[in-house]
Design a protein around this motif. Structure first.
Motif, PDB file in Angstrom:
ATOM      1  N   ALA A  46       9.096  20.643  11.553  1.00  0.00           N
ATOM      2  CA  ALA A  46       8.280  19.451  11.831  1.00  0.00           C
ATOM      3  C   ALA A  46       9.177  18.294  12.251  1.00  0.00           C
ATOM      4  O   ALA A  46       8.860  17.530  13.166  1.00  0.00           O
ATOM      5  CB  ALA A  46       7.471  19.069  10.600  1.00  0.00           C
ATOM      6  N   PRO A  75       1.000   5.221   0.209  1.00  0.00           N
ATOM      7  CA  PRO A  75       0.320   6.507   0.340  1.00  0.00           C
ATOM      8  C   PRO A  75       0.777   7.527  -0.709  1.00  0.00           C
ATOM      9  O   PRO A  75       0.005   8.357  -1.127  1.00  0.00           O
ATOM     10  CB  PRO A  75       0.680   6.977   1.744  1.00  0.00           C
ATOM     11  CG  PRO A  75       1.102   5.753   2.466  1.00  0.00           C
ATOM     12  CD  PRO A  75       1.691   4.846   1.444  1.00  0.00           C
ATOM     13  N   LYS A  84       9.062  24.164   3.329  1.00  0.00           N
ATOM     14  CA  LYS A  84       9.826  25.133   4.140  1.00  0.00           C
ATOM     15  C   LYS A  84       9.635  24.900   5.642  1.00  0.00           C
ATOM     16  O   LYS A  84      10.412  25.374   6.447  1.00  0.00           O
ATOM     17  CB  LYS A  84       9.486  26.571   3.758  1.00  0.00           C
ATOM     18  CG  LYS A  84       8.015  26.949   3.847  1.00  0.00           C
ATOM     19  CD  LYS A  84       7.871  28.441   3.493  1.00  0.00           C
ATOM     20  CE  LYS A  84       6.451  28.926   3.480  1.00  0.00           C
ATOM     21  NZ  LYS A  84       5.646  28.451   2.340  1.00  0.00           N
ATOM     22  N   TYR A  85       8.602  24.155   6.014  1.00  0.00           N
ATOM     23  CA  TYR A  85       8.400  23.832   7.435  1.00  0.00           C
ATOM     24  C   TYR A  85       9.003  22.475   7.829  1.00  0.00           C
ATOM     25  O   TYR A  85       8.833  22.034   8.962  1.00  0.00           O
ATOM     26  CB  TYR A  85       6.906  23.805   7.771  1.00  0.00           C
ATOM     27  CG  TYR A  85       6.173  25.077   7.405  1.00  0.00           C
ATOM     28  CD1 TYR A  85       6.598  26.310   7.906  1.00  0.00           C
ATOM     29  CD2 TYR A  85       5.066  25.041   6.568  1.00  0.00           C
ATOM     30  CE1 TYR A  85       5.930  27.478   7.572  1.00  0.00           C
ATOM     31  CE2 TYR A  85       4.386  26.212   6.232  1.00  0.00           C
ATOM     32  CZ  TYR A  85       4.829  27.427   6.738  1.00  0.00           C
ATOM     33  OH  TYR A  85       4.173  28.575   6.404  1.00  0.00           O
ATOM     34  N   LYS A 106       2.736  14.172  -3.017  1.00  0.00           N
ATOM     35  CA  LYS A 106       1.731  13.417  -3.751  1.00  0.00           C
ATOM     36  C   LYS A 106       1.221  14.219  -4.948  1.00  0.00           C
ATOM     37  O   LYS A 106       1.121  13.696  -6.054  1.00  0.00           O
ATOM     38  CB  LYS A 106       0.568  13.127  -2.792  1.00  0.00           C
ATOM     39  CG  LYS A 106      -0.219  11.920  -3.120  1.00  0.00           C
ATOM     40  CD  LYS A 106      -1.016  11.564  -1.882  1.00  0.00           C
ATOM     41  CE  LYS A 106      -2.317  10.922  -2.192  1.00  0.00           C
ATOM     42  NZ  LYS A 106      -3.070  10.674  -0.961  1.00  0.00           N
ATOM     43  N   ASP A 142       0.565  17.254  11.755  1.00  0.00           N
ATOM     44  CA  ASP A 142      -0.250  17.862  10.699  1.00  0.00           C
ATOM     45  C   ASP A 142       0.628  18.370   9.558  1.00  0.00           C
ATOM     46  O   ASP A 142       0.320  18.172   8.384  1.00  0.00           O
ATOM     47  CB  ASP A 142      -1.071  19.038  11.266  1.00  0.00           C
ATOM     48  CG  ASP A 142      -2.188  18.556  12.180  1.00  0.00           C
ATOM     49  OD1 ASP A 142      -2.512  17.349  12.140  1.00  0.00           O
ATOM     50  OD2 ASP A 142      -2.739  19.386  12.934  1.00  0.00           O
ATOM     51  N   VAL A 143       1.725  19.020   9.933  1.00  0.00           N
ATOM     52  CA  VAL A 143       2.629  19.532   8.903  1.00  0.00           C
ATOM     53  C   VAL A 143       3.222  18.369   8.102  1.00  0.00           C
ATOM     54  O   VAL A 143       3.369  18.440   6.883  1.00  0.00           O
ATOM     55  CB  VAL A 143       3.744  20.396   9.535  1.00  0.00           C
ATOM     56  CG1 VAL A 143       4.774  20.800   8.495  1.00  0.00           C
ATOM     57  CG2 VAL A 143       3.152  21.641  10.184  1.00  0.00           C
ATOM     58  N   ILE A 203      12.056  21.259   8.382  1.00  0.00           N
ATOM     59  CA  ILE A 203      13.032  21.187   9.481  1.00  0.00           C
ATOM     60  C   ILE A 203      12.316  21.308  10.824  1.00  0.00           C
ATOM     61  O   ILE A 203      12.595  20.564  11.769  1.00  0.00           O
ATOM     62  CB  ILE A 203      14.097  22.305   9.338  1.00  0.00           C
ATOM     63  CG1 ILE A 203      15.032  21.989   8.181  1.00  0.00           C
ATOM     64  CG2 ILE A 203      14.884  22.506  10.630  1.00  0.00           C
ATOM     65  CD1 ILE A 203      16.142  21.021   8.496  1.00  0.00           C
ATOM     66  N   VAL A 249       0.866  -1.180   0.000  1.00  0.00           N
ATOM     67  CA  VAL A 249       0.000   0.000   0.000  1.00  0.00           C
ATOM     68  C   VAL A 249       0.898   1.225   0.000  1.00  0.00           C
ATOM     69  O   VAL A 249       1.741   1.355   0.878  1.00  0.00           O
ATOM     70  CB  VAL A 249      -0.890   0.089   1.268  1.00  0.00           C
ATOM     71  CG1 VAL A 249      -2.318  -0.191   0.943  1.00  0.00           C
ATOM     72  CG2 VAL A 249      -0.389  -0.814   2.368  1.00  0.00           C
ATOM     73  N   GLU A 304       1.337  15.366   1.333  1.00  0.00           N
ATOM     74  CA  GLU A 304       0.388  15.781   0.285  1.00  0.00           C
ATOM     75  C   GLU A 304       1.076  16.575  -0.821  1.00  0.00           C
ATOM     76  O   GLU A 304       0.757  16.409  -1.998  1.00  0.00           O
ATOM     77  CB  GLU A 304      -0.728  16.650   0.897  1.00  0.00           C
ATOM     78  CG  GLU A 304      -1.778  15.870   1.646  1.00  0.00           C
ATOM     79  CD  GLU A 304      -2.471  14.831   0.769  1.00  0.00           C
ATOM     80  OE1 GLU A 304      -3.070  15.221  -0.251  1.00  0.00           O
ATOM     81  OE2 GLU A 304      -2.390  13.640   1.092  1.00  0.00           O
ATOM     82  N   LYS A 338       0.936  19.445  16.038  1.00  0.00           N
ATOM     83  CA  LYS A 338       1.070  20.353  14.905  1.00  0.00           C
ATOM     84  C   LYS A 338       2.098  19.804  13.919  1.00  0.00           C
ATOM     85  O   LYS A 338       1.897  19.842  12.702  1.00  0.00           O
ATOM     86  CB  LYS A 338       1.511  21.724  15.423  1.00  0.00           C
ATOM     87  CG  LYS A 338       1.091  22.909  14.595  1.00  0.00           C
ATOM     88  CD  LYS A 338      -0.337  22.818  14.124  1.00  0.00           C
ATOM     89  CE  LYS A 338      -0.954  24.073  13.601  1.00  0.00           C
ATOM     90  NZ  LYS A 338      -1.040  25.202  14.512  1.00  0.00           N
ATOM     91  N   ALA A 339       3.184  19.263  14.454  1.00  0.00           N
ATOM     92  CA  ALA A 339       4.218  18.697  13.583  1.00  0.00           C
ATOM     93  C   ALA A 339       3.664  17.527  12.763  1.00  0.00           C
ATOM     94  O   ALA A 339       4.024  17.349  11.597  1.00  0.00           O
ATOM     95  CB  ALA A 339       5.420  18.251  14.413  1.00  0.00           C
ATOM     96  N   ASP A 345       1.754  15.611   7.392  1.00  0.00           N
ATOM     97  CA  ASP A 345       0.713  15.228   6.424  1.00  0.00           C
ATOM     98  C   ASP A 345       0.690  16.189   5.236  1.00  0.00           C
ATOM     99  O   ASP A 345       0.543  15.765   4.092  1.00  0.00           O
ATOM    100  CB  ASP A 345      -0.677  15.235   7.090  1.00  0.00           C
ATOM    101  CG  ASP A 345      -0.888  14.013   7.969  1.00  0.00           C
ATOM    102  OD1 ASP A 345      -0.147  13.018   7.805  1.00  0.00           O
ATOM    103  OD2 ASP A 345      -1.791  14.053   8.833  1.00  0.00           O
ATOM    104  N   LEU A 346       0.834  17.483   5.535  1.00  0.00           N
ATOM    105  CA  LEU A 346       0.817  18.477   4.448  1.00  0.00           C
ATOM    106  C   LEU A 346       1.986  18.264   3.492  1.00  0.00           C
ATOM    107  O   LEU A 346       1.842  18.370   2.275  1.00  0.00           O
ATOM    108  CB  LEU A 346       0.871  19.906   5.018  1.00  0.00           C
ATOM    109  CG  LEU A 346      -0.357  20.394   5.793  1.00  0.00           C
ATOM    110  CD1 LEU A 346      -0.081  21.765   6.395  1.00  0.00           C
ATOM    111  CD2 LEU A 346      -1.583  20.453   4.885  1.00  0.00           C
TER     112      LEU A 346
END
Lengths: 95, 492
Positions: free
Chosen positions: B319, B250, B314-315, B400, B390-391, B317, B248, B397, B387-388, B393-394
């Motif tokens: 995360a 992602p 850019k986020y 992806k 979530d980042v 490092i 699988v 994405e 929060k890290a 995941d972003l």
């Protein structure tokens, strides 16, 4: 910002003895790191609803079967223990 | 035949071994000679397994005579000090494990043993793989064989120096945030961070379990490919490995998205160039120019390039340096002075822990454990750790979406060439920024390779010191990385 008192508490929680002399340097370093990584606390990370849908997390299980022979690894493992007695790992009394 | 390690790689050495030009014993002895001559200055190896290596070389020679061999039979390799070899010490560059002897073989070691490889010794590293220069080892710094005043990079700096000083034909490192790619770049080598879960972590001393992966280091792409194909695969002893039957992904590739992995038609591959590369501060001009030359070189050999946007990279490092210390603080809780490793006696049980861990862990390790404890503590957990995630995941994405338009993405491996010993060691944030181009692949779990980007035909490096080009692909698309790397380097 983490204060000296907080730092002392954290090092106790992390079970790491830190000398008084080292506290201020450590505090400076950790605060400069938090200052940098703190940018993420400002990000609006509201995700699209479909994003979590295809996040593939699956449990991997196996049957609880075919145990190894008792004691097969005991002596190798015990050899690594700093304190041992009669086939047991020895620790200080806790009660 | 005289053995010239400088001009040998795994592929060519294998040809000589099966033709009988020299034996594995002779090859291994030559490696041991080079180690004896150079290791005192470079400190790539913490321990050399002389007797064991020669025994394994003899076994390999027998197998070759019987015709039962693989491409790695009789090939001398160096192993990072955080990968377990039964009966050998494994210290992860730490005082707390200085006298720890491994009680089992890591899965990758089992596979390499089955393939007939020879292990020369264990290589130096930043303590518990925390660092980008190999200056954080409890057992002294490792020097860059191409310039002894400079760091080899890290944390797998011992492994890359071992290959770069021509003392072995390949090595294993581990990559949590760039620890195979960055030192490979600094030492002018090829280093692969495989897809998370494509290589078993069983027997790798854990740093950040959602990032860690063992990766090969070599002089050529083919060599790295040979090692990767030997060590990869699902493993019942690591439930995060990708089993063939349960694939699988992602982050899918363009082709997989279109046709479920079936290649319907051939077409030129499209290489994505992220717009953020030129916006990153701290990039030196030499590295910037070299990166632009690499883009031209790829276009000249027939690849299409296209700008891609990865808005959240850019986020990366931030995360990473929230998530990693959190995971490390949990993983390193096992070092308690009870079951293995160093023990310092205190007044009571708790005091034993405090003393053992206070003395056993070096500065950077203490710093990260305490930082990890902080970001996981009540009151800060949501602001930092969640929060890290979530980042993360972003960022996944971002890749992806980008891989819907391009086959791979390229960046420089680092912002510049190897820095001087001592230059960044007292500034943790500057050291962390070393990982700026590499951590995103770890956050997304996707494979990435670093290849030398300024190597000239005579083997020297344009401008003096090596630089690396990083190529990033969707999950399990290592083959695409190898294909493009070989074309870029002109490897047959």
């Amino acid at each position: 910002m983490i204060s000296g008192e907080e730092l002392k508490k954290l090092s106790k929680l992390a079970r790491i003895e830190i000398s008084e002399g080292e506290l201020s340097d450590l505090g400076k370093d950790i605060n400069s790191i938090l200052d940098y990584v703190g940018q993420i606390t400002q990000i609006n990370a509201d995700k699209e609803p479909q994003m979590n849908a295809d996040k593939v997390l699956i449990n991997i299980m196996r049957e609880d079967e075919n145990p190894h022979e008792g004691g097969e690894f005991s002596s190798d493992l015990l050899n690594e223990a700093p304190n041992k007695e009669n086939g047991y790992v020895k620790v200080k009394k806790i009660l | 035949m005289k053995i010239d390690l400088k001009n040998l790689n795994i592929k060519t050495a294998h040809q000589h071994l099966i033709k009988g030009d020299f034996s594995s014993e002779e090859l291994t002895k030559e490696c041991l000679n080079v180690i004896k001559e150079k290791n005192k200055d470079i400190n790539a190896y913490l321990e050399v397994f002389e007797k064991n290596a020669l025994e394994r070389a003899n076994d390999a020679d027998k197998k070759i005579k019987e015709g039962k061999y693989t491409e790695l039979t009789g090939i001398p390799l160096a192993i990072k000090d955080n990968i377990l070899i039964k009966g050998q010490k494994a210290s992860a560059g730490s005082k707390i494990l200085e006298n720890y002897t491994a009680t089992y073989d890591a899965t990758v070691i089992k596979k390499l043993k089955d393939a007939g490889a020879v292990f020369l010794g264990r290589t130096n590293m930043d303590e518990f793989a925390m660092g980008s220069s190999t200056e954080n080892s409890a057992f002294g710094v490792t020097r860059n064989p191409l310039d002894l005043e400079r760091v080899p990079g890290g944390s797998s700096g011992g492994s890359t120096s071992a290959v770069a000083m021509n003392s072995c034909l390949g090595a294993l490192g581990s990559d949590t945030g760039g620890s195979v790619r960055q030192p490979s770049s600094f030492c002018g080598l090829v280093g692969l961070k495989p897809t998370y879960g494509s290589v078993s972590r069983n027997g790798l001393i854990a740093l950040g379990s959602s990032f860690d992966v063992i990766g090969p280091i070599g002089k050529t792409t083919s060599d790295v490919e040979i090692i990767f194909n030997t060590i990869k695969g699902g493993d019942d002893l690591d439930s995060t490995t990708i089993q063939e039957s349960k694939k699988v992904y992602p982050v899918k590739s363009r082709e997989a998205g279109i046709s479920l992995g079936v290649k319907l038609f051939n077409r030129a591959r499209i290489i994505g160039v992220p717009s953020f590369v030129n916006e990153i501060g701290g990039m030196d001009n030499f590295a910037k120019n070299n990166f632009n030359e690499s883009i031209k070189r790829l276009e000249a050999i027939g690849y299409q390039t296209k700008e891609v946007s990865l808005p959240n990279v850019k986020y990366a490092i931030s995360a990473y340096y929230v998530t990693l210390p959190a995971e490390a603080s949990a993983n390193l809780a096992r070092f308690d002075g009870v079951r293995y490793g160093l023990h310092k006696d205190g007044e009571n049980g708790i005091d034993d822990y405090l003393k053992t861990r206070g003395v056993g862990f070096g500065k950077e390790v203490r710093r990260r454990i305490i930082l990890g404890t902080y970001v996981l503590s009540a009151g800060y957990y949501d602001a930092y750790y969640n929060k890290a995630q979530d980042v993360r995941d972003l960022i996944r994405e971002d890749f992806k979406s980008a891989f819907k338009e391009v086959d791979v993405i390229i960046t420089p491996t680092t912002t510049g060439s190897a820095f001087k010993i001592g230059e960044k060691v007292n500034d943790p944030v500057r050291m962390y920024l070393e990982d700026i181009f590499t951590v995103s692949a770890n956050l997304a779990g996707i494979p990435a390779i670093s290849i030398p980007s300024n190597k000239k035909e005579d083997g020297s490096f344009d401008g003096g010191l090596p630089l690396g080009l990083q190529i990033i692909a969707p999950q399990m698309e290592e083959d695409v990385l190898f294909e493009i790397a070989k074309n870029f380097l002109g490897e047959k």
